[in-house]
Design a protein around this motif. Structure first.
Motif, PDB file in Angstrom:
ATOM      1  N   GLN A  22      41.963  44.676  52.983  1.00  0.00           N
ATOM      2  CA  GLN A  22      42.091  43.385  52.326  1.00  0.00           C
ATOM      3  C   GLN A  22      42.479  43.612  50.873  1.00  0.00           C
ATOM      4  O   GLN A  22      42.179  44.658  50.299  1.00  0.00           O
ATOM      5  CB  GLN A  22      40.742  42.659  52.403  1.00  0.00           C
ATOM      6  CG  GLN A  22      40.845  41.158  52.260  1.00  0.00           C
ATOM      7  CD  GLN A  22      39.518  40.469  52.499  1.00  0.00           C
ATOM      8  OE1 GLN A  22      38.572  41.061  53.003  1.00  0.00           O
ATOM      9  NE2 GLN A  22      39.447  39.221  52.129  1.00  0.00           N
ATOM     10  N   LEU A  24      41.712  41.997  47.285  1.00  0.00           N
ATOM     11  CA  LEU A  24      40.724  41.103  46.677  1.00  0.00           C
ATOM     12  C   LEU A  24      41.112  40.834  45.231  1.00  0.00           C
ATOM     13  O   LEU A  24      41.776  41.654  44.598  1.00  0.00           O
ATOM     14  CB  LEU A  24      39.332  41.771  46.689  1.00  0.00           C
ATOM     15  CG  LEU A  24      38.812  42.278  48.027  1.00  0.00           C
ATOM     16  CD1 LEU A  24      37.559  43.114  47.806  1.00  0.00           C
ATOM     17  CD2 LEU A  24      38.497  41.122  48.943  1.00  0.00           C
ATOM     18  N   PRO A  25      40.691  39.699  44.708  1.00  0.00           N
ATOM     19  CA  PRO A  25      40.907  39.465  43.282  1.00  0.00           C
ATOM     20  C   PRO A  25      39.989  40.374  42.466  1.00  0.00           C
ATOM     21  O   PRO A  25      39.047  40.961  42.995  1.00  0.00           O
ATOM     22  CB  PRO A  25      40.524  38.002  43.099  1.00  0.00           C
ATOM     23  CG  PRO A  25      39.634  37.681  44.231  1.00  0.00           C
ATOM     24  CD  PRO A  25      39.996  38.588  45.359  1.00  0.00           C
ATOM     25  N   LEU A  26      40.286  40.478  41.182  1.00  0.00           N
ATOM     26  CA  LEU A  26      39.441  41.293  40.305  1.00  0.00           C
ATOM     27  C   LEU A  26      38.036  40.717  40.272  1.00  0.00           C
ATOM     28  O   LEU A  26      37.858  39.508  40.225  1.00  0.00           O
ATOM     29  CB  LEU A  26      39.996  41.270  38.889  1.00  0.00           C
ATOM     30  CG  LEU A  26      40.943  42.368  38.455  1.00  0.00           C
ATOM     31  CD1 LEU A  26      41.169  42.250  36.964  1.00  0.00           C
ATOM     32  CD2 LEU A  26      40.397  43.738  38.794  1.00  0.00           C
ATOM     33  N   MET A  27      37.067  41.574  40.332  1.00  0.00           N
ATOM     34  CA  MET A  27      35.695  41.093  40.170  1.00  0.00           C
ATOM     35  C   MET A  27      34.878  42.118  39.401  1.00  0.00           C
ATOM     36  O   MET A  27      35.333  43.226  39.137  1.00  0.00           O
ATOM     37  CB  MET A  27      35.088  40.760  41.521  1.00  0.00           C
ATOM     38  CG  MET A  27      35.179  41.839  42.559  1.00  0.00           C
ATOM     39  SD  MET A  27      34.340  41.289  44.045  1.00  0.00           S
ATOM     40  CE  MET A  27      35.592  41.513  45.255  1.00  0.00           C
ATOM     41  N   MET A  68      46.045  38.494  36.036  1.00  0.00           N
ATOM     42  CA  MET A  68      45.949  37.938  37.386  1.00  0.00           C
ATOM     43  C   MET A  68      46.544  38.848  38.460  1.00  0.00           C
ATOM     44  O   MET A  68      46.093  38.850  39.592  1.00  0.00           O
ATOM     45  CB  MET A  68      46.659  36.576  37.432  1.00  0.00           C
ATOM     46  CG  MET A  68      45.983  35.487  36.641  1.00  0.00           C
ATOM     47  SD  MET A  68      44.328  35.124  37.202  1.00  0.00           S
ATOM     48  CE  MET A  68      44.675  33.958  38.503  1.00  0.00           C
ATOM     49  N   SER A  69      47.605  39.584  38.119  1.00  0.00           N
ATOM     50  CA  SER A  69      48.261  40.388  39.145  1.00  0.00           C
ATOM     51  C   SER A  69      47.542  41.711  39.388  1.00  0.00           C
ATOM     52  O   SER A  69      47.900  42.447  40.302  1.00  0.00           O
ATOM     53  CB  SER A  69      49.712  40.648  38.751  1.00  0.00           C
ATOM     54  OG  SER A  69      49.757  41.307  37.504  1.00  0.00           O
TER      55      SER A  69
ATOM     56  N   LEU B  25      51.997  35.883  36.667  1.00  0.00           N
ATOM     57  CA  LEU B  25      51.301  37.069  37.156  1.00  0.00           C
ATOM     58  C   LEU B  25      50.631  37.827  36.023  1.00  0.00           C
ATOM     59  O   LEU B  25      49.592  38.449  36.210  1.00  0.00           O
ATOM     60  CB  LEU B  25      52.286  37.996  37.871  1.00  0.00           C
ATOM     61  CG  LEU B  25      52.802  37.476  39.204  1.00  0.00           C
ATOM     62  CD1 LEU B  25      53.959  38.321  39.685  1.00  0.00           C
ATOM     63  CD2 LEU B  25      51.705  37.466  40.240  1.00  0.00           C
ATOM     64  N   THR B  38      33.062  37.555  42.041  1.00  0.00           N
ATOM     65  CA  THR B  38      31.959  38.476  42.296  1.00  0.00           C
ATOM     66  C   THR B  38      30.900  37.783  43.140  1.00  0.00           C
ATOM     67  O   THR B  38      30.390  38.339  44.112  1.00  0.00           O
ATOM     68  CB  THR B  38      31.353  38.952  40.958  1.00  0.00           C
ATOM     69  OG1 THR B  38      32.400  39.471  40.156  1.00  0.00           O
ATOM     70  CG2 THR B  38      30.298  40.009  41.184  1.00  0.00           C
TER      71      THR B  38
END
Lengths: 153, 208
Positions: A22, A24-27, A68-69, B25, B38
């Motif tokens: 997968q 995933l977005p940054l976290m 964002m990228s 982006l 998160t």
């Protein structure tokens, strides 16, 4: 064969999508003190900790830009005995996939000096794209640190 | 209107689509973005047992709309989503199911009406009247046997966990009841997830 493309610094790299579970977005990651270079910490993925490696930090010693990228690629990392562990890789510009035959990639000619995870390259109009082998991404010591302790517990 | 539009960065400056995409982006993370994701991914999907199996935990479907009906098909039957094309009708095939043939990147495919197969109203919905929607041609298939059908809108790939699956109600109406494998909760509504194999089988029979 389908590849997921990303960037480290200004250069483009690809991963075989078969290894990718997968994107995933940054976290936020929990920082793990004392871990080897390249490892950011652990992210909580569905209740299970997954080690997060910043590919920019691993390859160039510079963290991925928080834009964002920049995304987290969740890959299945083979443990060598048939099973696999989840591994989270943070990379820049994770926005594209490309379909190319594996034969289109050719050896760089400078394998001797480069890290083991860097594979052959593919040329296109924008330059060279290098194949990153997931299974060779971690050094034996790093693999030991990240996954051995989990088995004992 | 010379001031740059806040919702449309770069438009006023005459930037190309690529440059606008670049801006989008490369924009910094909005406040709270990391924290929100998160929290989102910290939630345990379904039962905790499932989170130990890498594959069994989530499934992915493509959600699309025909008329008023939102439907979902498993991603593995999807080959391609293409812009709409004109179809060429076939002589002596005037039934509702087979529309004709379409040219998808040089390959001639049979174009069918999924609406006719499922018995859903194919009339374009007025619900999104204010919203721009994009009709698409969807190519599905297996083992090289591919068919195309038009849809009014494709939402995209949706991943769902076991907790979002609802059993098909016994009183489900005419709309493709026999093809519905499950109902999936999506965006405050329920989407009928169709059985990919059954749909392809039925299309094969209908074309022959």
């Amino acid at each position: 064969m389908l590849f997921l493309m990303f960037r480290i610094g200004r250069d483009r790299y690809v991963l075989d999508v078969d290894a990718v579970e997968q994107v995933l977005p940054l976290m936020d990651a929990k920082v793990l003190p004392g871990v080897p270079a390249g490892v950011v910490g652990a992210i909580n993925y569905r209740g299970a900790p997954v080690p997060l490696i910043d590919l920019g930090r691993l390859a160039l010693g510079r963290d991925c830009a928080p834009v964002m990228s920049t995304r987290i690629i969740l890959v299945r990392y083979p443990d060598g005995t048939g099973g696999s562990h989840r591994l989270a890789l943070c990379a820049e510009r994770v926005v594209e996939t490309i379909a190319r035959p594996p034969e289109a990639f050719v050896a760089t000619g400078v394998e001797a000096g480069t890290p083991g995870y860097l594979g052959p390259v593919l040329a296109d109009a924008g330059g060279l794209i290098q194949w990153v082998r997931v299974e060779a991404l971690l050094s034996p010591e790093l693999r030991e640190v990240l996954f051995r302790t989990g088995e004992v517990a | 209107m010379s001031a740059p539009d806040k919702d449309n960065p770069g438009r006023a400056a005459g930037a190309s689509v690529e440059e606008i995409a670049e801006l989008l982006l490369d924009r910094p993370l909005p406040p709270g973005y990391r924290e929100e994701w998160t929290r989102h991914f910290a939630q345990i999907a379904g039962d905790s047992e499932a989170s130990h199996t890498p594959d069994g935990e989530e499934s992915a479907v493509v959600i699309f709309r025909i008329g008023e009906e939102w439907l979902a098909l498993p991603v593995d039957v999807f080959e391609e989503v293409a812009p709409p094309r004109t179809h060429h009708s076939l002589p002596h095939r005037r039934e509702a199911l087979v529309w004709g043939i379409v040219n998808v990147r040089g390959e001639l495919l049979v174009c069918v009406s999924l609406a006719a197969l499922l018995g859903v109203e194919a009339k374009a919905g007025e619900r999104n009247a204010g919203l721009k929607t994009f009709a698409r041609l969807v190519v599905v298939g297996r083992e090289g046997a591919r068919v195309a059908f038009p849809v009014d809108e494709v939402h995209g790939i949706h991943r769902y966990g076991r907790q979002d699956v609802v059993a098909v109600p016994a009183t489900v109406g005419r709309s493709g009841a026999s093809f519905t494998a499950a109902m999936i909760r999506w965006d405050k509504r329920l989407v009928a997830k169709l059985d990919g194999t059954m749909v392809l089988d039925a299309l094969d029979r209908g074309i022959a």
